[in-house]
Design a protein around this motif. Structure first.
Motif, PDB file in Angstrom:
ATOM      1  N   CYS A  86       0.810  -1.213   0.000  1.00  9.14           N
ATOM      2  CA  CYS A  86       0.000   0.000   0.000  1.00  9.14           C
ATOM      3  C   CYS A  86       0.848   1.270   0.000  1.00  9.14           C
ATOM      4  O   CYS A  86       0.407   2.314  -0.497  1.00  9.14           O
ATOM      5  CB  CYS A  86      -0.971   0.010   1.188  1.00  9.14           C
ATOM      6  SG  CYS A  86      -0.168   0.100   2.799  1.00  9.14           S
ATOM      7  N   GLY A  87       2.064   1.191   0.530  1.00  7.57           N
ATOM      8  CA  GLY A  87       2.922   2.366   0.529  1.00  7.57           C
ATOM      9  C   GLY A  87       3.775   2.496  -0.717  1.00  7.57           C
ATOM     10  O   GLY A  87       4.543   3.453  -0.862  1.00  7.57           O
TER      11      GLY A  87
ATOM     12  N   LYS B 102       2.545   2.427  -3.941  1.00  5.41           N
ATOM     13  CA  LYS B 102       1.641   2.632  -5.076  1.00  5.41           C
ATOM     14  C   LYS B 102       2.274   3.439  -6.201  1.00  5.41           C
ATOM     15  O   LYS B 102       1.898   3.298  -7.367  1.00  5.41           O
ATOM     16  CB  LYS B 102       0.373   3.316  -4.590  1.00  5.41           C
ATOM     17  CG  LYS B 102      -0.495   2.433  -3.696  1.00  5.41           C
ATOM     18  CD  LYS B 102      -1.730   3.177  -3.205  1.00  5.41           C
ATOM     19  CE  LYS B 102      -2.562   2.277  -2.292  1.00  5.41           C
ATOM     20  NZ  LYS B 102      -3.754   2.983  -1.747  1.00  5.41           N
TER      21      LYS B 102
ATOM     22  N   ASP C 174       8.713   9.563  -2.286  1.00  7.93           N
ATOM     23  CA  ASP C 174       7.250   9.420  -2.260  1.00  7.93           C
ATOM     24  C   ASP C 174       6.798   7.996  -1.966  1.00  7.93           C
ATOM     25  O   ASP C 174       5.649   7.631  -2.239  1.00  7.93           O
ATOM     26  CB  ASP C 174       6.652   9.881  -3.597  1.00  7.93           C
ATOM     27  CG  ASP C 174       7.183   9.074  -4.778  1.00  7.93           C
ATOM     28  OD1 ASP C 174       8.205   8.373  -4.603  1.00  7.93           O
ATOM     29  OD2 ASP C 174       6.583   9.140  -5.865  1.00  7.93           O
ATOM     30  N   ILE C 175       7.683   7.171  -1.411  1.00  4.03           N
ATOM     31  CA  ILE C 175       7.255   5.813  -1.073  1.00  4.03           C
ATOM     32  C   ILE C 175       7.326   5.598   0.436  1.00  4.03           C
ATOM     33  O   ILE C 175       8.173   6.161   1.126  1.00  4.03           O
ATOM     34  CB  ILE C 175       8.101   4.732  -1.800  1.00  4.03           C
ATOM     35  CG1 ILE C 175       9.579   4.822  -1.408  1.00  4.03           C
ATOM     36  CG2 ILE C 175       7.936   4.853  -3.300  1.00  4.03           C
ATOM     37  CD1 ILE C 175      10.427   3.700  -1.992  1.00  4.03           C
ATOM     38  N   HIS C 176       6.408   4.797   0.928  1.00  2.00           N
ATOM     39  CA  HIS C 176       6.361   4.434   2.347  1.00  2.00           C
ATOM     40  C   HIS C 176       6.686   2.955   2.428  1.00  2.00           C
ATOM     41  O   HIS C 176       5.877   2.097   2.041  1.00  2.00           O
ATOM     42  CB  HIS C 176       4.972   4.718   2.932  1.00  2.00           C
ATOM     43  CG  HIS C 176       4.862   4.350   4.377  1.00  2.00           C
ATOM     44  ND1 HIS C 176       3.652   4.118   4.995  1.00  2.00           N
ATOM     45  CD2 HIS C 176       5.804   4.177   5.337  1.00  2.00           C
ATOM     46  CE1 HIS C 176       3.856   3.817   6.269  1.00  2.00           C
ATOM     47  NE2 HIS C 176       5.156   3.846   6.493  1.00  2.00           N
TER      48      HIS C 176
ATOM     49  N   ASP D  89       9.037   0.760   9.715  1.00  2.00           N
ATOM     50  CA  ASP D  89       8.615   1.586   8.587  1.00  2.00           C
ATOM     51  C   ASP D  89       9.573   2.758   8.371  1.00  2.00           C
ATOM     52  O   ASP D  89      10.128   3.307   9.321  1.00  2.00           O
ATOM     53  CB  ASP D  89       7.218   2.162   8.832  1.00  2.00           C
ATOM     54  CG  ASP D  89       6.148   1.079   8.863  1.00  2.00           C
ATOM     55  OD1 ASP D  89       6.505  -0.108   8.885  1.00  2.00           O
ATOM     56  OD2 ASP D  89       4.951   1.425   8.874  1.00  2.00           O
TER      57      ASP D  89
ATOM     58  N   ARG E 132       7.084  -0.367   4.271  1.00  2.00           N
ATOM     59  CA  ARG E 132       6.530  -0.966   5.481  1.00  2.00           C
ATOM     60  C   ARG E 132       7.443  -2.040   6.072  1.00  2.00           C
ATOM     61  O   ARG E 132       8.224  -2.678   5.368  1.00  2.00           O
ATOM     62  CB  ARG E 132       5.165  -1.602   5.171  1.00  2.00           C
ATOM     63  CG  ARG E 132       4.062  -0.621   4.798  1.00  2.00           C
ATOM     64  CD  ARG E 132       3.626   0.192   6.009  1.00  2.00           C
ATOM     65  NE  ARG E 132       2.470   1.008   5.733  1.00  2.00           N
ATOM     66  CZ  ARG E 132       1.200   0.618   5.909  1.00  2.00           C
ATOM     67  NH1 ARG E 132       0.955  -0.606   6.347  1.00  2.00           N
ATOM     68  NH2 ARG E 132       0.200   1.435   5.632  1.00  2.00           N
TER      69      ARG E 132
ATOM     70  N   HIS F  72      10.184   6.270   5.342  1.00  2.00           N
ATOM     71  CA  HIS F  72       9.788   6.988   4.127  1.00  2.00           C
ATOM     72  C   HIS F  72      11.023   7.305   3.303  1.00  2.00           C
ATOM     73  O   HIS F  72      12.072   7.664   3.838  1.00  2.00           O
ATOM     74  CB  HIS F  72       9.068   8.295   4.482  1.00  2.00           C
ATOM     75  CG  HIS F  72       7.695   8.088   5.022  1.00  2.00           C
ATOM     76  ND1 HIS F  72       6.577   7.996   4.227  1.00  2.00           N
ATOM     77  CD2 HIS F  72       7.259   7.960   6.298  1.00  2.00           C
ATOM     78  CE1 HIS F  72       5.513   7.814   4.981  1.00  2.00           C
ATOM     79  NE2 HIS F  72       5.897   7.791   6.248  1.00  2.00           N
TER      80      HIS F  72
END
Length: 510
Positions: free
Chosen positions: A24-25, A27, A398-400, A393, A402, A395
């Protein structure tokens, strides 16, 4: 039938739920298609081309892309700023789940141990790589490299004074002799007996690891047990563990009889130990001896602890070094102008004594040869790809990313990236002149990894590579076969040529 379908559906939903939590992070990232249960595993077939396809996919999806595999999801990256973060961050200090297939062999040794245990082990074991210990290993290299030259000499035709050899075969056996003697303090003599069970077991375990990764049947013991590889693995593990443990026990008894009471906690303790007039330099100090005297919080390492570290040293220091030596010799054979420069440097060091034993000081003076080796490692990194597991987690742009994400770093692709190395397919040792290195990103060259978990034995490896390549080049002129041999590089944990590394040798006139 209904029960099977229901169980399959539940497993699929759990799989999707787990992967979605990780993905989900991510995308904003693109990547290859993912299919139920197998994820993006289709991109791994045929396995022989996976390493090059990882690079090709960077051209398609960008320097960082996402992909899924049966047990996890992750990203692949050659973005050097992200690579630097991954290799220096506490959040990504643990090795990926992909390494789990080494667990039965290496246990919780330095390669696989996690977080707190790894830090403690690293701190504890670092003194055993003291420069005085490594310097005395040169004696071992001299002895085994002399046998290597004698074995190669047998391949030379007496009439034309030349011969064709698979240099990888000879170098692998010499490296085995070097690593066994330096790690365990005993002589394997594999160059004179290449049918040794220990040699076979080591080769099998190393080659079998990648087959595990890309073959879902091997993930579960319930299915793996029905494959021939499982029973070969059982046999190999038994040979390896019994051999190592027998040496540990016999050496512990010998040290006890010798009444060696020096305990090693730091570099000063190592110096005291190896300079003991009754033991020390005269009898050589193997890695095993130092581990037997090493303590953690005042307590000695157990036999199991020591076996984990000795086996890890064997795994990391055998095929990796032999592959690097073989490929570097291959590159030297391909480039006569570079070979001439190597020999010019060797003549400046050895003068009229090409047969004399090498010294630690000689190795330090081989600056051009070191550049040649580094360029060889750029072309053929012994470990072509590494992976980390995310423990918390974080950052990045622009990506997270997990917790639980696997991050793969294809070193081979980084080394061939023209933005890191212009004209990447051209062999240029001068890339590693200090002035040239200072222009590059610090993480553009990763033959020994980097950051917290860089290779603890890299100085040992460079010494062995220099000693062996110097010895071979002083005795033989290297050339290419006709037609020129082309190495087939299947994807593997350690980069090796499937069809050998063939070149010609001719007795050198010094």
């Amino acid at each position: 039938m209904f029960i099977v379908l229901a169980v399959t559906l539940v497993l699929y939903l759990l799989w999707r739920w787990y992967l979605n939590g990780i993905l989900c992070g991510l995308k904003s990232l693109r990547g290859p298609a993912s299919y139920p249960f197998i994820g993006s595993l289709m991109t791994c077939y045929p396995v022989s081309t996976l390493m090059t396809r990882l690079g090709d996919m960077c051209n398609i999806y960008g320097k960082t892309y996402k992909m899924t595999i049966p047990w996890t999801a992750g990203i692949v990256t050659i973005d050097l700023d992200l690579v630097e973060y991954i290799l220096t961050s506490q959040a990504t200090i643990n090795k990926s789940i992909l390494y789990i297939f080494l667990k039965e062999w290496l246990g919780d040794g330095l390669l696989l141990s996690k977080s707190a245990k790894w830090r403690l082990r690293r701190k504890t074991i670092t003194p055993t790589f003291h420069f005085k210990v490594l310097d005395q290993f040169v004696q071992v290299f001299n002895k085994n490299n002399q046998i290597l030259v004698q074995q190669l000499q047998k391949s030379i035709d007496k009439q034309d004074g030349a011969g064709v050899v698979n240099i990888a075969h000879y170098v692998t056996l010499a490296a085995m002799d070097n690593i066994v003697e330096t790690a365990m303090g005993t002589s394997m003599n594999s160059q004179l007996n290449d049918q040794s069970d220990y040699v076979w077991a080591t080769k099998f375990m190393t080659a079998n690891i990648y087959d595990h990764i890309v073959n879902p049947i091997t993930y579960l013991k319930a299915t793996y047990i029905f494959t021939p590889a499982y029973w070969k693995e059982r046999k190999a593990l038994k040979i390896l563990k019994e051999y190592t443990m027998s040496l540990i026990k016999s050496r512990r008894e010998a040290l006890s009889k010798e009444n060696k009471s020096t305990l090693i906690n730091n570099n000063a303790d190592v110096e005291t130990y190896i300079n003991d007039e009754d033991f020390g330099i005269k009898k050589k100090t193997a890695f095993l001896d130092l581990l037997l005297q090493t303590t953690i919080d005042g307590k000695p390492l157990s036999d199991e602890d020591i076996m984990e570290e000795v086996d890890t040293f064997m795994f990391e220091g055998h095929d990796t070094v032999s592959a690097a030596i073989s490929f570097t010799l291959f590159c030297i054979a391909q480039h006569p102008d570079i070979q001439s420069k190597v020999i010019e440097e060797q003549r400046s060091i050895f003068a009229n004594e090409p047969d004399r034993n090498i010294t630690s000081e000689d190795l330090k003076n081989m600056t051009f040869l070191e550049m040649v080796i580094k360029e060889g490692l750029r072309f053929y990194p012994s470990v072509p790809s590494i992976a980390r597991n995310v423990s918390e987690d974080f950052h990045y742009k622009d990506i997270h990313v997990r917790k639980g994400t696997t991050i793969a770093i294809p070193i081979l692709t980084i080394h061939k990236d023209p933005s890191n190395f212009p004209n990447p397919e051209k062999f240029i040792p001068e890339r590693f002149l200090p002035a040239e290195q200072s222009k590059r990103h610090a993480f553009a060259f990763l033959p020994f990894s980097a950051g917290h978990r860089n290779c603890i034995g890299q100085r040992f490896a460079m010494m062995e590579m220099k000693a062996t390549i110097s010895k071979v080049c002083r005795h033989f002129e290297l050339g290419m076969t006709n037609p020129p041999h082309e190495c087939i590089l299947p994807s593997a944990v350690v980069l090796m040529s499937k069809n050998g590394v063939n070149l010609t040798i001719k007795t050198r006139k010094w």
